[in-house]
Design a protein around this motif. Structure first.
Motif, PDB file in Angstrom:
ATOM      1  N   ASP A  76       0.861  -1.182   0.000  1.00 40.22           N
ATOM      2  CA  ASP A  76       0.000   0.000   0.000  1.00 40.22           C
ATOM      3  C   ASP A  76       0.899   1.234   0.000  1.00 40.22           C
ATOM      4  N   PHE A  77       0.953   1.932  -1.120  1.00 39.70           N
ATOM      5  CA  PHE A  77       1.881   3.059  -1.254  1.00 39.70           C
ATOM      6  C   PHE A  77       1.473   4.260  -0.401  1.00 39.70           C
ATOM      7  N   ALA A  78       0.259   4.281   0.077  1.00 41.65           N
ATOM      8  CA  ALA A  78      -0.155   5.385   0.944  1.00 41.65           C
ATOM      9  C   ALA A  78       0.526   5.314   2.312  1.00 41.65           C
ATOM     10  N   LYS A  79       1.030   4.145   2.651  1.00 39.61           N
ATOM     11  CA  LYS A  79       1.737   3.961   3.919  1.00 39.61           C
ATOM     12  C   LYS A  79       2.913   3.006   3.711  1.00 39.61           C
ATOM     13  N   LEU A  80       3.753   3.360   2.769  1.00 44.70           N
ATOM     14  CA  LEU A  80       4.800   2.453   2.298  1.00 44.70           C
ATOM     15  C   LEU A  80       5.815   2.119   3.389  1.00 44.70           C
ATOM     16  N   GLY A  81       6.219   3.113   4.165  1.00 39.37           N
ATOM     17  CA  GLY A  81       7.175   2.844   5.231  1.00 39.37           C
ATOM     18  C   GLY A  81       6.648   1.822   6.227  1.00 39.37           C
ATOM     19  N   GLU A  82       5.396   1.988   6.627  1.00 38.47           N
ATOM     20  CA  GLU A  82       4.779   1.057   7.569  1.00 38.47           C
ATOM     21  C   GLU A  82       4.659  -0.343   6.960  1.00 38.47           C
ATOM     22  N   GLU A  83       4.377  -0.403   5.681  1.00 38.76           N
ATOM     23  CA  GLU A  83       4.284  -1.695   5.004  1.00 38.76           C
ATOM     24  C   GLU A  83       5.646  -2.408   4.993  1.00 38.76           C
ATOM     25  N   VAL A  84       6.701  -1.667   4.735  1.00 39.19           N
ATOM     26  CA  VAL A  84       8.044  -2.249   4.740  1.00 39.19           C
ATOM     27  C   VAL A  84       8.399  -2.758   6.135  1.00 39.19           C
ATOM     28  N   ALA A  85       8.058  -1.978   7.151  1.00 37.53           N
ATOM     29  CA  ALA A  85       8.307  -2.414   8.532  1.00 37.53           C
ATOM     30  C   ALA A  85       7.515  -3.673   8.856  1.00 37.53           C
ATOM     31  N   ALA A  86       6.269  -3.738   8.407  1.00 38.11           N
ATOM     32  CA  ALA A  86       5.414  -4.885   8.707  1.00 38.11           C
ATOM     33  C   ALA A  86       5.899  -6.149   8.014  1.00 38.11           C
ATOM     34  N   ILE A  87       6.305  -6.044   6.748  1.00 38.16           N
ATOM     35  CA  ILE A  87       6.762  -7.232   6.033  1.00 38.16           C
ATOM     36  C   ILE A  87       8.109  -7.694   6.576  1.00 38.16           C
ATOM     37  N   THR A  88       8.911  -6.750   7.065  1.00 36.22           N
ATOM     38  CA  THR A  88      10.172  -7.116   7.714  1.00 36.22           C
ATOM     39  C   THR A  88       9.896  -7.912   8.988  1.00 36.22           C
ATOM     40  N   ALA A  89       8.996  -7.404   9.793  1.00 39.04           N
ATOM     41  CA  ALA A  89       8.646  -8.089  11.046  1.00 39.04           C
ATOM     42  C   ALA A  89       8.033  -9.460  10.786  1.00 39.04           C
ATOM     43  N   ALA A  90       7.392  -9.615   9.635  1.00 43.67           N
ATOM     44  CA  ALA A  90       6.728 -10.880   9.298  1.00 43.67           C
ATOM     45  C   ALA A  90       7.694 -11.955   8.835  1.00 43.67           C
ATOM     46  N   GLY A  91       8.947 -11.579   8.557  1.00 36.26           N
ATOM     47  CA  GLY A  91       9.928 -12.590   8.188  1.00 36.26           C
ATOM     48  C   GLY A  91      10.606 -12.422   6.849  1.00 36.26           C
ATOM     49  N   ALA A  92      10.473 -11.252   6.217  1.00 41.11           N
ATOM     50  CA  ALA A  92      11.171 -11.027   4.958  1.00 41.11           C
ATOM     51  C   ALA A  92      12.674 -11.132   5.167  1.00 41.11           C
ATOM     52  N   ASP A  93      13.355 -11.703   4.184  1.00 39.69           N
ATOM     53  CA  ASP A  93      14.820 -11.787   4.239  1.00 39.69           C
ATOM     54  C   ASP A  93      15.473 -10.607   3.533  1.00 39.69           C
ATOM     55  N   TYR A  94      14.899 -10.201   2.404  1.00 39.51           N
ATOM     56  CA  TYR A  94      15.326  -9.027   1.657  1.00 39.51           C
ATOM     57  C   TYR A  94      14.075  -8.178   1.416  1.00 39.51           C
ATOM     58  N   ILE A  95      14.278  -6.913   1.092  1.00 42.33           N
ATOM     59  CA  ILE A  95      13.207  -6.052   0.597  1.00 42.33           C
ATOM     60  C   ILE A  95      13.494  -5.785  -0.876  1.00 42.33           C
ATOM     61  N   HIS A  96      12.579  -6.228  -1.738  1.00 44.80           N
ATOM     62  CA  HIS A  96      12.786  -6.132  -3.180  1.00 44.80           C
ATOM     63  C   HIS A  96      12.112  -4.869  -3.706  1.00 44.80           C
ATOM     64  N   LEU A  97      12.878  -4.055  -4.416  1.00 45.99           N
ATOM     65  CA  LEU A  97      12.378  -2.794  -4.952  1.00 45.99           C
ATOM     66  C   LEU A  97      12.455  -2.834  -6.475  1.00 45.99           C
ATOM     67  N   ASP A  98      11.295  -2.832  -7.113  1.00 42.89           N
ATOM     68  CA  ASP A  98      11.204  -2.887  -8.571  1.00 42.89           C
ATOM     69  C   ASP A  98      11.189  -1.466  -9.132  1.00 42.89           C
ATOM     70  N   ILE A  99      12.273  -1.090  -9.770  1.00 42.72           N
ATOM     71  CA  ILE A  99      12.433   0.261 -10.324  1.00 42.72           C
ATOM     72  C   ILE A  99      12.162   0.203 -11.824  1.00 42.72           C
ATOM     73  N   MET A 100      11.096   0.879 -12.274  1.00 42.11           N
ATOM     74  CA  MET A 100      10.694   0.822 -13.678  1.00 42.11           C
ATOM     75  C   MET A 100      10.626   2.228 -14.263  1.00 42.11           C
ATOM     76  N   ASP A 101      11.077   2.354 -15.508  1.00 41.39           N
ATOM     77  CA  ASP A 101      11.286   3.683 -16.085  1.00 41.39           C
ATOM     78  C   ASP A 101      10.315   4.080 -17.186  1.00 41.39           C
ATOM     79  N   GLY A 102       9.393   3.198 -17.579  1.00 37.01           N
ATOM     80  CA  GLY A 102       8.498   3.526 -18.681  1.00 37.01           C
ATOM     81  C   GLY A 102       9.165   3.528 -20.036  1.00 37.01           C
ATOM     82  N   HIS A 103      10.414   3.090 -20.084  1.00 38.97           N
ATOM     83  CA  HIS A 103      11.180   3.055 -21.330  1.00 38.97           C
ATOM     84  C   HIS A 103      11.667   1.633 -21.593  1.00 38.97           C
ATOM     85  N   PHE A 104      12.474   1.098 -20.682  1.00 41.65           N
ATOM     86  CA  PHE A 104      12.911  -0.292 -20.808  1.00 41.65           C
ATOM     87  C   PHE A 104      11.748  -1.249 -20.582  1.00 41.65           C
TER      88      PHE A 104
END
Length: 221
Positions: free
Chosen positions: A15-43
């Protein structure tokens, strides 16, 4: 010896409206890495976010930030993601003509360097950069959109890359991204993957469900 299978939830499904909280929650839930998909509208035919958003959520997790740059050109933006707090930066084999140089650029900043293959790109294209990569990412959908169906032909590619990694003797993560859910996760693990990227399958149901989602994907439910 195979590594334990780990999970890298993709914040693209958060949920991008509360992205920081979402990252904290998924970390607490057991994520090993945080994956960030960076897309440019070109590639790829979509735009997601860039280094500013990456930096803004860095303090919400102590897990490695696994930045998958679906962009072209790649090299001019590496330093911005270094400054934003990336731990791993992955380029696409198809995003430019100088993959070896791009991998060396990432490593020159002291980060782990990854390389990703689109579904139509064969594993053999990585034969001469195995000594430079720390992570290989197999795209099991065409990059650019979430929620796509898993492309089963990529299982053979995963098996081939597993053999290449084992033969190299190097500590290389074999990551798979695209259509990963409770049905496909066991297939890619059996084929040799040890790091799963999951978007909607990890973030569905809200924070109270995240740990259950992760355990299901890793076969621990």
């Amino acid at each position: 010896m195979r590594k334990p299978v780990r999970i890298a939830p993709s914040v693209l499904a958060a949920d991008f409206a509360k992205l920081g909280e979402e990252v904290a929650a998924i970390t607490a839930a057991g994520a090993d890495y945080i994956h960030l998909d960076i897309m440019d509208g070109h590639f790829v035919p979509n735009i997601s976010f860039g280094p500013a958003v990456t930096k803004s959520i860095r303090d919400y997790s102590d897990k490695p930030f696994d930045c998958h740059l679906m962009i072209s050109p790649f090299d001019p933006f590496v330093e911005e993601f270094v400054d934003a707090g990336a731990d791993i930066i992955t380029l696409h084999q198809e995003s430019g003509p100088h993959a070896h140089r791009s991998l060396q650029l990432v490593k020159s900043h002291g980060l782990k360097a990854g390389i990703s293959l689109n579904p139509a790109t064969p594993a053999s294209t990585l034969e001469h950069v195995m000594d430079e990569v720390d992570l290989i990412l197999v795209m099991s959908v065409n990059p650019g959109f979430g929620g796509q169906k898993f492309i089963a032909s990529q299982l053979d590619k995963i098996r081939t890359l597993r053999s290449m990694i084992d033969a190299s003797g190097r500590d290389i993560d074999l990551q798979v991204d695209g259509g990963i859910n409770a049905e496909t996760a066991p297939l890619v693990i059996e084929a040799g993957a040890d790091l799963l990227v999951a978007g909607s399958a990890a973030f569905k149901g809200g924070p109270s469900q995240y740990a259950e989602n992760i355990n299901l994907l890793l076969g621990r439910a």
